[in-house]
Design an enzyme around this catalytic site. Structure first.
Site, PDB file in Angstrom:
ATOM      1  N   ASN A   9       0.875  -1.175   0.000  1.00 32.90           N
ATOM      2  CA  ASN A   9       0.000   0.000   0.000  1.00 32.90           C
ATOM      3  C   ASN A   9       0.915   1.229   0.000  1.00 32.90           C
ATOM      4  OD1 ASN A   9      -1.804   2.041   0.491  1.00 32.90           O
ATOM      5  ND2 ASN A   9      -2.403   1.340   2.534  1.00 32.90           N
ATOM      6  N   TRP A  10       1.066   1.816  -1.181  1.00 31.36           N
ATOM      7  CA  TRP A  10       2.031   2.916  -1.315  1.00 31.36           C
ATOM      8  C   TRP A  10       1.527   4.207  -0.659  1.00 31.36           C
ATOM      9  CZ3 TRP A  10       4.513   3.011  -6.912  1.00 31.36           C
ATOM     10  CH2 TRP A  10       5.115   1.776  -7.168  1.00 31.36           C
ATOM     11  N   LYS A  11       0.231   4.255  -0.369  1.00 35.62           N
ATOM     12  CA  LYS A  11      -0.381   5.481   0.197  1.00 35.62           C
ATOM     13  C   LYS A  11      -0.059   6.685  -0.702  1.00 35.62           C
ATOM     14  CE  LYS A  11      -0.269   3.236   4.633  1.00 35.62           C
ATOM     15  NZ  LYS A  11      -0.198   3.307   6.086  1.00 35.62           N
ATOM     16  N   HIS A  98      -9.531   1.022   4.863  1.00 34.09           N
ATOM     17  CA  HIS A  98      -8.257   1.269   5.550  1.00 34.09           C
ATOM     18  C   HIS A  98      -8.510   2.246   6.699  1.00 34.09           C
ATOM     19  CE1 HIS A  98      -4.218   2.575   6.441  1.00 34.09           C
ATOM     20  NE2 HIS A  98      -3.807   1.468   5.849  1.00 34.09           N
ATOM     21  N   GLU A 100      -6.905   4.687   7.772  1.00 34.17           N
ATOM     22  CA  GLU A 100      -6.698   6.117   7.459  1.00 34.17           C
ATOM     23  C   GLU A 100      -7.930   6.700   6.769  1.00 34.17           C
ATOM     24  OE1 GLU A 100      -2.946   5.565   5.454  1.00 34.17           O
ATOM     25  OE2 GLU A 100      -2.069   4.987   7.373  1.00 34.17           O
ATOM     26  N   GLU A 170      -5.598  -5.120  10.420  1.00 36.65           N
ATOM     27  CA  GLU A 170      -4.574  -4.103  10.631  1.00 36.65           C
ATOM     28  C   GLU A 170      -4.844  -3.366  11.938  1.00 36.65           C
ATOM     29  OE1 GLU A 170      -2.633  -2.872   6.668  1.00 36.65           O
ATOM     30  OE2 GLU A 170      -4.333  -1.568   7.018  1.00 36.65           O
ATOM     31  N   GLY A 176       2.306   2.136  10.712  1.00 34.80           N
ATOM     32  CA  GLY A 176       3.262   3.231  10.563  1.00 34.80           C
ATOM     33  C   GLY A 176       3.933   3.638  11.869  1.00 34.80           C
ATOM     34  N   SER A 216       3.237  -2.277  10.369  1.00 36.63           N
ATOM     35  CA  SER A 216       4.694  -2.359  10.595  1.00 36.63           C
ATOM     36  C   SER A 216       5.265  -3.741  10.288  1.00 36.63           C
ATOM     37  CB  SER A 216       5.050  -1.912  12.012  1.00 36.63           C
ATOM     38  OG  SER A 216       4.647  -0.563  12.210  1.00 36.63           O
ATOM     39  N   GLY A 237       2.727  -1.239   4.266  1.00 33.52           N
ATOM     40  CA  GLY A 237       2.772   0.189   3.974  1.00 33.52           C
ATOM     41  C   GLY A 237       4.200   0.636   3.745  1.00 33.52           C
ATOM     42  N   GLY A 238       4.829   1.193   4.786  1.00 29.62           N
ATOM     43  CA  GLY A 238       6.170   1.766   4.672  1.00 29.62           C
ATOM     44  C   GLY A 238       7.176   0.888   3.944  1.00 29.62           C
TER      45      GLY A 238
HETATM   46  P1  PGA Z   1       2.696   0.110   7.652  1.00 30.63           P
HETATM   47  O1  PGA Z   1       1.249   0.335   7.005  1.00 30.63           O
HETATM   48  O2  PGA Z   1       3.241  -1.155   7.064  1.00 30.63           O
HETATM   49  O3  PGA Z   1       3.499   1.335   7.232  1.00 30.63           O
HETATM   50  O4  PGA Z   1       2.515   0.027   9.117  1.00 30.63           O
HETATM   51  C1  PGA Z   1       0.373  -0.735   6.786  1.00 30.63           C
HETATM   52  C2  PGA Z   1      -0.896  -0.221   6.159  1.00 30.63           C
HETATM   53  O5  PGA Z   1      -1.311   0.900   6.485  1.00 30.63           O
HETATM   54  O6  PGA Z   1      -1.507  -0.923   5.322  1.00 30.63           O
END
Ligand code: PGA
Length: 253
Positions: A9-11, A98, A100, A170, A176, A216, A237-238
């Site tokens: 997930n590149w966001k 998600h 966010e 999640e 993050g 994470s 994500g990251g």
């Molecule tokens: P993260 O994000 O790996 O940076 O914790 C995961 C996500 O939001 O899907």
């Protein structure tokens, strides 16, 4: 057997040049190193679909995903992206729910249910996210919250529609933050989610559902997480922004 999936997930990251460079590296390393049993998905910002779509190797070993979509089919919804637009760029997966989106854009379970319906009218599949905040976990509400997210956002679907759904657990406190759920915490929640699926849809659907862990996840902890009986991959994500890390995670099976 359940599909193993590692989705990035590149966001809201990477300009055109950086996105092309990352996607090229993921395609090269992914083809060379990742087992064909593991599906890789790159969920990129909308504006990169055309360029990245053209870089993907044949055979759908690496798929393109979207991070959201509109609940409407088309029309006067400034700034929105429809599922029809996504399918015209060969997008195969759409992340919905998600944390966010739930938190910053106030996406409710009811709204997510209508987005799920919109996606499932196409050939695309949904990656449906659920998970609790730290406060919800500490106050003992985590199961209640995840049950509500699934019941109100997803469990209106017919059994046959569940074949086009992937779940992602999640925990919001792990996204993050560098704090990962322990493998025991992840397994406990994945088993709980699979039990909810079993109660609602029966053994076969519960057994066939891929449930990804997100929060994470990185090369140093992926192996332990993926070794859990009910963890079928990751939503990253990251660490998906660095090809070598993303591929190291995908080779952790
Ligand atoms: P993260 O994000 O790996 O940076 O914790 C995961 C996500 O939001 O899907």
């Amino acid at each position: 057997m359940r599909k193993k999936i590692v989705a990035g997930n590149w966001k809201m990251n990477l300009d055109r040049a950086a996105a092309i460079s990352l996607a090229k590296e993921v395609c090269e390393l992914g083809t060379a190193k990742v087992s064909p049993d593991v599906l890789l998905i790159m969920c990129t910002p909308y504006v990169h679909f055309e360029t990245i779509g053209n870089l993907l190797p044949a055979g759908k070993r690496i798929a393109l995903g979207s991070q959201d979509c509109s609940q409407h089919a088309s029309g006067a919804y400034t700034g929105e992206i429809s599922t029809e637009m996504l399918t015209s760029y060969n997008v195969d997966y759409v992340i919905l729910g998600h944390s966010e989106r739930r938190e910053y854009y106030k996406e409710s379970d009811a709204l997510l249910a209508s987005k799920v319906n919109q996606v499932l009218q196409t050939e695309m599949k949904v990656i449906f996210c659920c998970g609790e905040t730290l406060e919800e976990r500490e106050s003992g509400k985590l199961e209640e919250v995840v049950r509500r997210q699934l019941t109100d956002g997803l469990f209106h679907l017919l059994p046959e529609q569940m074949n086009d759904v992937v779940l992602a657990y999640e925990p919001v406190w792990a996204i993050g933050t560098g704090k990962t759920a322990s493998s025991a915490q992840a397994q406990e929640m994945h088993a709980f989610i699979r039990q909810l699926l079993r109660e609602k849809y029966g053994e076969t659907i519960a057994d066939n559902m891929s449930i990804l862990y997100g929060g994470s996840c990185k090369p140093s902890n992926a192996q332990e997480l993926f070794a859990c009986a009910d963890v079928d991959g990751g939503l990253i994500g990251g660490a998906s922004l660095k090809a070598s890390d993303f591929i190291a995670i995908a080779t952790s099976y």
